[in-house]
Design an enzyme around this catalytic site. Structure first.
Site, PDB file in Angstrom:
ATOM      1  N   ARG A  46       0.846  -1.199   0.000  1.00 54.78           N
ATOM      2  CA  ARG A  46       0.000   0.000   0.000  1.00 54.78           C
ATOM      3  C   ARG A  46       0.881   1.249   0.000  1.00 54.78           C
ATOM      4  NH1 ARG A  46      -1.496   2.036   4.538  1.00 54.78           N
ATOM      5  NH2 ARG A  46      -2.049   0.075   5.549  1.00 54.78           N
ATOM      6  N   TYR A  98     -16.781  15.841 -16.494  1.00 54.75           N
ATOM      7  CA  TYR A  98     -17.078  14.418 -16.340  1.00 54.75           C
ATOM      8  C   TYR A  98     -18.176  14.197 -15.281  1.00 54.75           C
ATOM      9  CZ  TYR A  98     -16.386   9.495 -15.356  1.00 54.75           C
ATOM     10  OH  TYR A  98     -16.599   8.159 -15.158  1.00 54.75           O
ATOM     11  N   ASP A 170      -7.872  17.871 -15.193  1.00 56.84           N
ATOM     12  CA  ASP A 170      -8.145  16.507 -15.633  1.00 56.84           C
ATOM     13  C   ASP A 170      -7.718  16.427 -17.105  1.00 56.84           C
ATOM     14  OD1 ASP A 170      -9.303  14.141 -16.580  1.00 56.84           O
ATOM     15  OD2 ASP A 170     -11.043  14.307 -15.264  1.00 56.84           O
ATOM     16  N   LYS A 195      -8.579   5.254 -19.736  1.00 57.50           N
ATOM     17  CA  LYS A 195      -8.862   5.743 -21.083  1.00 57.50           C
ATOM     18  C   LYS A 195      -7.603   5.630 -21.949  1.00 57.50           C
ATOM     19  CE  LYS A 195     -12.663   6.514 -18.876  1.00 57.50           C
ATOM     20  NZ  LYS A 195     -13.014   7.772 -18.261  1.00 57.50           N
TER      21      LYS A 195
END
Ligand SMILES: *Cc1c(COP(=O)(O)O)cnc(C)c1O
Length: 378
Positions: A46, A98, A170, A195
């Site tokens: 982690r 978005y 973004d 994407k």
């Protein structure tokens, strides 16, 4: 080194254990200490993992930031960066973006005591008007999804700097191959690596790249504390996708421009929203700020909701599906699919209406793509 070289080599030297030429998948949760109080470079996945580090280093190199961070999804990256804010802070968000970003800031961030203002950030005066003394973060997305409006990142970053406000962009639609927000003065770049960065529609992922080391320190703390990091196998896949980003983006860009030009001439199409077309109201800004346009854009069909449904029912090669940025071509209906989580009123105000279609043009042969759209529109 240049982009194509960095995407293949940054963070990806031969592996120290056996000289593996490609970064291996360190599918492991924990690492042996060398002794009490002396961990090695990694102690727990982690907090850090070699496969993830390769990807994060490569992303930082491509965006030109101090450090990169890989997350389980784009939304996990968003949740992590929004945790920079605390009750009493103010967040400014562009009003056309978005759908998932709209949902997280309205349903979660605003309920945690952070004031959220939406504004049309294409307009510098509108941005100045909405800034308050407690504004901590300005959230941009350009081109916007699905309306393909553009924001002038340099102008926004300079207004933000006057007020010591952190800025985020973004950059999912263009990727660092076509747009570099950090070079324009933005502080944090966000990606849904689901994407174009991964590009093969076989993994979900997210990323943040931070310009300055002090802010990166804080983001690293949040990634470790929230546990929003990406798993080693998924990091491996995204890193593999990154290696071909340049060649894929060139083809996406070329194919999408050809499709946009075709659609503009068809009587079944009312309007094409593509920043590479001279008809786009911000074409000049596109040429100044971006090196290309990527493969995703939108258009309005004739015949409203029924016209859109007819077209979506007739396409054969374009798959009706959400998401974008993969090698295969997709088509979707923002009103009823990707942006359905926005209230109807907000969708209408933004211009996301029933006649709007978004396509993600893949890297198939352009003639096959044009023939499919032509038969569907005819
Ligand atoms: C898909 C997307 C996101 C969210 O990413 P996920 O990987 O689906 O969580 C954020 N921003 C933009 C522009 C996107 O297209």
């Amino acid at each position: 080194m240049r982009f194509e070289t960095l995407s293949i080599h940054a963070g990806q030297g031969p592996d120290p254990a056996y000289g593996a030429v490609m970064p291996p998948i360190y599918q492991v949760s924990t690492f042996a200490f060398q002794g009490v109080g002396t961990p090695g470079e990694f102690d727990y996945s982690r907090s850090g993992n070699p496969t993830r580090k390769s990807l994060e280093t490569c992303l930082a190199a491509l965006e030109g930031g101090a450090r990169g961070f890989a997350f389980g999804t784009g939304m996990a990256a968003e949740a992590t960066v929004l945790a920079l804010l605390q009750a009493g802070d103010h967040l400014v968000v562009h009003n056309d973006l978005y759908g998932g970003t709209y949902r997280i800031v309205t349903e979660i961030t605003s309920r945690q005591g952070v004031a959220v203002s939406f504004a049309d950030l294409r307009d510098a005066a509108a941005l100045r008007a909405v800034i308050r003394e407690n504004t901590r973060l300005i959230w941009t997305e350009t081109p916007t999804n699905p309306l393909m409006n553009l924001l002038d990142l340099e102008a926004i970053a300079s207004i933000a700097r006057e007020h010591k406000i952190t800025t985020l962009c973004d950059n999912t639609f263009l990727t660092p191959y076509y747009q570099n927000p950090l070079a324009l003065g933005i502080d944090i770049v966000l990606h849904s690596t689901t994407k174009y960065v991964n590009g093969h529609s076989d993994v979900v992922g997210g990323a943040l790249v931070v310009r300055d080391e002090a802010l990166a320190e804080r983001v690293g703390f949040l990634q470790n504390t929230l546990g929003s990091c990406q798993a080693p196998f998924d990091c491996f896949l995204v890193l593999r996708g990154l290696k071909t980003l340049a060649v894929r983006m060139e083809t996406h860009n070329r194919n999408a421009l050809a499709v946009a030009a075709f659609l503009e001439t068809h009587s079944g199409v009312k309007r094409v929203l593509h920043p590479g077309l001279e008809s786009h109201p911000q074409h000049a800004l596109a040429r100044k700020q971006m090196r290309g346009y990527g493969g995703t854009f939108s258009f309005r069909v004739a015949g409203g909701a029924a016209g859109a449904a007819r077209l979506l029912g007739k396409v054969k090669l374009f798959t009706l599906a959400e998401s974008l940025g993969g090698v295969e071509s997709l088509i979707e209906h923002p009103w009823s699919m990707t942006h359905a989580s926005m209230p109807e009123e907000a969708r209408r105000t933004a211009g996301i209406t029933e006649d709007l279609i978004r396509i993600s043009v893949g890297i198939e042969h352009i003639d096959d793509l044009l023939e499919d759209l032509e038969q569907a529109l005819d």
